[in-house]
Write a protein that holds these residues in place. Structure first.
Motif, PDB file in Angstrom:
ATOM      1  N   HIS A   1      77.089  91.311  45.412  1.00 21.92           N
ATOM      2  CA  HIS A   1      76.614  91.879  46.669  1.00 21.92           C
ATOM      3  C   HIS A   1      76.835  93.390  46.731  1.00 21.92           C
ATOM      4  CE1 HIS A   1      77.347  87.586  47.760  1.00 21.92           C
ATOM      5  NE2 HIS A   1      76.186  87.762  48.337  1.00 21.92           N
ATOM      6  N   THR A   2      75.866  94.056  47.335  1.00 20.10           N
ATOM      7  CA  THR A   2      75.935  95.494  47.585  1.00 20.10           C
ATOM      8  C   THR A   2      75.661  95.735  49.057  1.00 20.10           C
ATOM      9  OG1 THR A   2      75.150  95.991  45.344  1.00 20.10           O
ATOM     10  CG2 THR A   2      74.983  97.748  46.997  1.00 20.10           C
ATOM     11  N   LEU A   3      76.572  96.426  49.724  1.00 17.84           N
ATOM     12  CA  LEU A   3      76.401  96.692  51.144  1.00 17.84           C
ATOM     13  C   LEU A   3      75.143  97.527  51.381  1.00 17.84           C
ATOM     14  CD1 LEU A   3      77.864  96.207  53.868  1.00 17.84           C
ATOM     15  CD2 LEU A   3      78.853  98.496  53.614  1.00 17.84           C
ATOM     16  N   GLY A   4      74.310  97.051  52.303  1.00 19.85           N
ATOM     17  CA  GLY A   4      73.069  97.735  52.621  1.00 19.85           C
ATOM     18  C   GLY A   4      71.883  97.268  51.819  1.00 19.85           C
ATOM     19  N   GLU A   5      72.127  96.410  50.813  1.00 20.16           N
ATOM     20  CA  GLU A   5      71.034  95.847  50.019  1.00 20.16           C
ATOM     21  C   GLU A   5      70.907  94.348  50.224  1.00 20.16           C
ATOM     22  OE1 GLU A   5      71.240  96.955  45.924  1.00 20.16           O
ATOM     23  OE2 GLU A   5      71.384  99.112  46.349  1.00 20.16           O
ATOM     24  N   ASN A   6      71.953  93.605  49.910  1.00 21.02           N
ATOM     25  CA  ASN A   6      71.926  92.154  50.124  1.00 21.02           C
ATOM     26  C   ASN A   6      73.138  91.653  50.911  1.00 21.02           C
ATOM     27  OD1 ASN A   6      73.833  92.531  48.134  1.00 21.02           O
ATOM     28  ND2 ASN A   6      72.898  91.150  46.649  1.00 21.02           N
ATOM     29  N   LEU A   7      73.873  92.593  51.488  1.00 20.72           N
ATOM     30  CA  LEU A   7      74.976  92.266  52.384  1.00 20.72           C
ATOM     31  C   LEU A   7      75.029  93.338  53.464  1.00 20.72           C
ATOM     32  CD1 LEU A   7      77.444  90.417  52.974  1.00 20.72           C
ATOM     33  CD2 LEU A   7      78.817  92.003  51.591  1.00 20.72           C
ATOM     34  N   PHE A   8      75.152  92.903  54.726  1.00 18.24           N
ATOM     35  CA  PHE A   8      75.095  93.839  55.838  1.00 18.24           C
ATOM     36  C   PHE A   8      76.275  93.596  56.790  1.00 18.24           C
ATOM     37  CE2 PHE A   8      70.908  93.228  54.141  1.00 18.24           C
ATOM     38  CZ  PHE A   8      70.398  94.525  54.057  1.00 18.24           C
ATOM     39  N   ALA A   9      76.704  94.662  57.421  1.00 15.88           N
ATOM     40  CA  ALA A   9      77.854  94.595  58.320  1.00 15.88           C
ATOM     41  C   ALA A   9      77.409  94.055  59.680  1.00 15.88           C
ATOM     42  CB  ALA A   9      78.487  95.973  58.459  1.00 15.88           C
ATOM     43  N   VAL A  10      77.552  92.764  59.869  1.00 18.30           N
ATOM     44  CA  VAL A  10      77.180  92.116  61.127  1.00 18.30           C
ATOM     45  C   VAL A  10      78.445  91.874  61.937  1.00 18.30           C
ATOM     46  CG1 VAL A  10      75.994  90.156  62.178  1.00 18.30           C
ATOM     47  CG2 VAL A  10      75.263  91.001  59.946  1.00 18.30           C
ATOM     48  N   HIS A  11      78.395  92.240  63.216  1.00 17.35           N
ATOM     49  CA  HIS A  11      79.562  92.123  64.087  1.00 17.35           C
ATOM     50  C   HIS A  11      79.301  91.112  65.198  1.00 17.35           C
ATOM     51  CE1 HIS A  11      81.308  95.581  62.039  1.00 17.35           C
ATOM     52  NE2 HIS A  11      80.151  96.210  62.204  1.00 17.35           N
ATOM     53  N   ILE A  12      80.369  90.495  65.697  1.00 15.88           N
ATOM     54  CA  ILE A  12      80.235  89.420  66.666  1.00 15.88           C
ATOM     55  C   ILE A  12      79.792  89.928  68.032  1.00 15.88           C
ATOM     56  CG2 ILE A  12      81.525  87.667  67.955  1.00 15.88           C
ATOM     57  CD1 ILE A  12      83.165  87.198  65.432  1.00 15.88           C
ATOM     58  N   GLY A  13      80.454  90.955  68.541  1.00 13.70           N
ATOM     59  CA  GLY A  13      80.125  91.455  69.881  1.00 13.70           C
ATOM     60  C   GLY A  13      78.661  91.818  70.037  1.00 13.70           C
ATOM     61  N   PRO A  14      78.119  92.710  69.206  1.00 12.24           N
ATOM     62  CA  PRO A  14      76.700  93.058  69.321  1.00 12.24           C
ATOM     63  C   PRO A  14      75.774  91.869  69.135  1.00 12.24           C
ATOM     64  CG  PRO A  14      77.855  94.686  67.988  1.00 12.24           C
ATOM     65  CD  PRO A  14      78.817  93.552  68.209  1.00 12.24           C
ATOM     66  N   THR A  15      76.119  90.968  68.227  1.00 10.02           N
ATOM     67  CA  THR A  15      75.269  89.786  68.003  1.00 10.02           C
ATOM     68  C   THR A  15      75.221  88.917  69.250  1.00 10.02           C
ATOM     69  OG1 THR A  15      75.773  89.802  65.636  1.00 10.02           O
ATOM     70  CG2 THR A  15      74.917  87.741  66.573  1.00 10.02           C
ATOM     71  N   LEU A  16      76.366  88.678  69.874  1.00  6.60           N
ATOM     72  CA  LEU A  16      76.392  87.863  71.090  1.00  6.60           C
ATOM     73  C   LEU A  16      75.588  88.511  72.210  1.00  6.60           C
ATOM     74  CD1 LEU A  16      80.098  86.627  71.207  1.00  6.60           C
ATOM     75  CD2 LEU A  16      78.053  85.270  70.736  1.00  6.60           C
ATOM     76  N   ARG A  17      75.713  89.819  72.355  1.00  9.35           N
ATOM     77  CA  ARG A  17      74.956  90.508  73.411  1.00  9.35           C
ATOM     78  C   ARG A  17      73.459  90.403  73.164  1.00  9.35           C
ATOM     79  NH1 ARG A  17      79.461  93.981  72.975  1.00  9.35           N
ATOM     80  NH2 ARG A  17      78.421  95.373  71.500  1.00  9.35           N
ATOM     81  N   GLN A  18      73.042  90.537  71.928  1.00  7.26           N
ATOM     82  CA  GLN A  18      71.612  90.437  71.608  1.00  7.26           C
ATOM     83  C   GLN A  18      71.077  89.028  71.851  1.00  7.26           C
ATOM     84  OE1 GLN A  18      71.686  91.803  67.564  1.00  7.26           O
ATOM     85  NE2 GLN A  18      71.832  93.969  68.122  1.00  7.26           N
ATOM     86  N   VAL A  19      71.855  88.035  71.482  1.00  6.42           N
ATOM     87  CA  VAL A  19      71.412  86.657  71.674  1.00  6.42           C
ATOM     88  C   VAL A  19      71.342  86.315  73.155  1.00  6.42           C
ATOM     89  CG1 VAL A  19      72.050  84.237  71.314  1.00  6.42           C
ATOM     90  CG2 VAL A  19      72.207  85.860  69.420  1.00  6.42           C
ATOM     91  N   ARG A  20      72.337  86.714  73.912  1.00  8.63           N
ATOM     92  CA  ARG A  20      72.371  86.393  75.343  1.00  8.63           C
ATOM     93  C   ARG A  20      71.301  87.136  76.131  1.00  8.63           C
ATOM     94  NH1 ARG A  20      78.951  86.466  75.193  1.00  8.63           N
ATOM     95  NH2 ARG A  20      79.236  84.219  74.834  1.00  8.63           N
ATOM     96  N   ALA A  21      70.785  88.223  75.565  1.00  8.70           N
ATOM     97  CA  ALA A  21      69.726  88.969  76.241  1.00  8.70           C
ATOM     98  C   ALA A  21      68.344  88.351  76.037  1.00  8.70           C
ATOM     99  CB  ALA A  21      69.713  90.416  75.743  1.00  8.70           C
ATOM    100  N   ARG A  22      68.250  87.383  75.134  1.00  8.64           N
ATOM    101  CA  ARG A  22      66.959  86.752  74.865  1.00  8.64           C
ATOM    102  C   ARG A  22      66.582  85.816  76.009  1.00  8.64           C
ATOM    103  NH1 ARG A  22      65.538  86.977  69.144  1.00  8.64           N
ATOM    104  NH2 ARG A  22      63.967  85.440  69.683  1.00  8.64           N
ATOM    105  N   ASP A  23      65.263  85.657  76.211  1.00  7.90           N
ATOM    106  CA  ASP A  23      64.789  84.770  77.272  1.00  7.90           C
ATOM    107  C   ASP A  23      64.195  83.479  76.732  1.00  7.90           C
ATOM    108  OD1 ASP A  23      62.428  85.635  76.155  1.00  7.90           O
ATOM    109  OD2 ASP A  23      61.649  86.584  77.980  1.00  7.90           O
ATOM    110  N   ASP A  24      64.374  83.232  75.396  1.00  3.76           N
ATOM    111  CA  ASP A  24      63.797  82.024  74.815  1.00  3.76           C
ATOM    112  C   ASP A  24      64.849  81.020  74.339  1.00  3.76           C
ATOM    113  OD1 ASP A  24      64.688  83.609  72.747  1.00  3.76           O
ATOM    114  OD2 ASP A  24      62.754  83.734  71.710  1.00  3.76           O
TER     115      ASP A  24
END
Length: 231
Positions: free
Chosen positions: A168-191
Motif C-alpha cells: 500500500h501507498t498512501l494516496g494511491e491505494n490507501l487513504f486516510a479516512v477518519h471516523i468523525g468526518p465520515t459519520l457527519r457525511q453519512v448523517r447528512a445524507r437524505d437517502d
C-alpha cells in the motif's frame, strides 16, 4: 479474541483468518437484518470471495464485485464479477443487502462509493460498511503502527524489515479516512438512516467508543456502519 488471534496469523494462514472474519460479518448482518437465505447480497470489493462464499453457504444469492483480478486469485468464487465499486453493473434497487468490508480506506472518493452502494440497495434494504480508520493501530495496514511516524517512513521501514516493497501507498491505494468526518457525511445524507455506528471488533462498549470524539479515532480500530436505505 479469536479474531485477533487469527489476524496475527493472517499472512501464514489467510484461509482460516478470512473464513472466520466472514462468519463473524455474516452473523452481524443477520443480527441486524435477519437470515440472508433466499435474499440477494452484493459484496463490493470482497477480494478473494470469502464473504460471498459465506453468504452463499447460508442460502443467499451472493455476488462479488471486485476490480482487481489479482485479488480474485486463480479460482474466483462463483458469482464473481470484475467491476469497480464506483460504477456497479447493476440496476437500481436490486440488492437486499449491500456489503463492503474494509474497502472504504482504499477508495479515493468514499462518498461516490457509498452512493453507489445505496443506489443498488432496495428501499428498506441494509447497507453494511466497515473500514479501518487511519489513526487506529492498524491504519497503516502492513506498515502499521509505524504510520504514526509518517507514511513514507513507515513504508521504508517495512521494506527494510521484509526485503520487499509495501503493498500500500498512501494516496494511491490507501487513504486516510477518519471516523468523525465520515459519520457527519453519512448523517447528512437524505437517502439512508444510521442504524448503528460501532467498533466492529470490540466485544463490549462497541457503540460507546464510537461516540467519543477524538478517542474514537484511535480506540475504535475499525468502524462498522449499519445503514438502512429509506423507503
Amino acid at each position: 479474541m479469536a479474531l485477533f488471534r487469527a489476524f496475527r496469523h493472517e499472512q501464514a494462514d489467510p484461509e482460516a483468518c478470512y473464513a472466520l472474519l466472514a462468519r463473524d460479518a455474516a452473523n452481524q448482518v443477520e443480527a441486524y437484518d435477519g437470515p440472508v437465505k433466499g435474499r440477494t447480497v452484493v459484496d463490493i470489493g470482497g477480494g478473494g470471495g470469502y464473504f460471498t462464499d459465506e453468504f452463499r453457504r447460508r442460502g443467499a444469492h451472493g455476488y462479488l464485485f471486485e476490480p482487481d483480478m489479482r485479488e480474485l486469485g486463480p479460482k474466483p468464487p462463483q458469482g464473481a464479477v470484475v467491476a469497480d465499486g464506483y460504477l456497479l453493473p447493476l440496476a437500481d434497487a436490486v440488492a437486499d443487502v449491500s456489503f463492503s468490508s474494509n474497502v472504504l480506506e482504499h477508495v479515493a472518493d468514499p462518498q461516490t462509493f457509498l452512493s453507489e452502494m445505496v443506489r443498488v440497495t432496495k428501499p428498506g434494504g441494509l447497507i453494511y460498511m466497515s473500514f479501518t480508520n487511519w489513526l487506529s493501530p492498524w491504519g497503516g495496514h502492513e506498515w502499521a503502527p509505524w504510520h504514526y511516524l509518517g507514511a513514507e517512513r513507515a513504508r521504508a521501514r517495512y521494506s527494510r524489515r521484509t526485503g520487499r516493497p509495501a503493498k500500500h501507498t498512501l494516496g494511491e491505494n490507501l487513504f486516510a479516512v477518519h471516523i468523525g468526518p465520515t459519520l457527519r457525511q453519512v448523517r447528512a445524507r437524505d437517502d439512508v438512516t444510521v442504524v448503528s455506528a460501532r467498533s466492529r471488533y470490540w466485544p463490549f462498549l462497541a457503540q460507546a467508543v464510537a461516540k467519543a470524539p477524538g478517542l474514537r479515532e484511535f480506540a475504535t480500530w475499525n468502524l462498522l456502519l449499519i445503514l438502512r436505505r429509506y423507503p
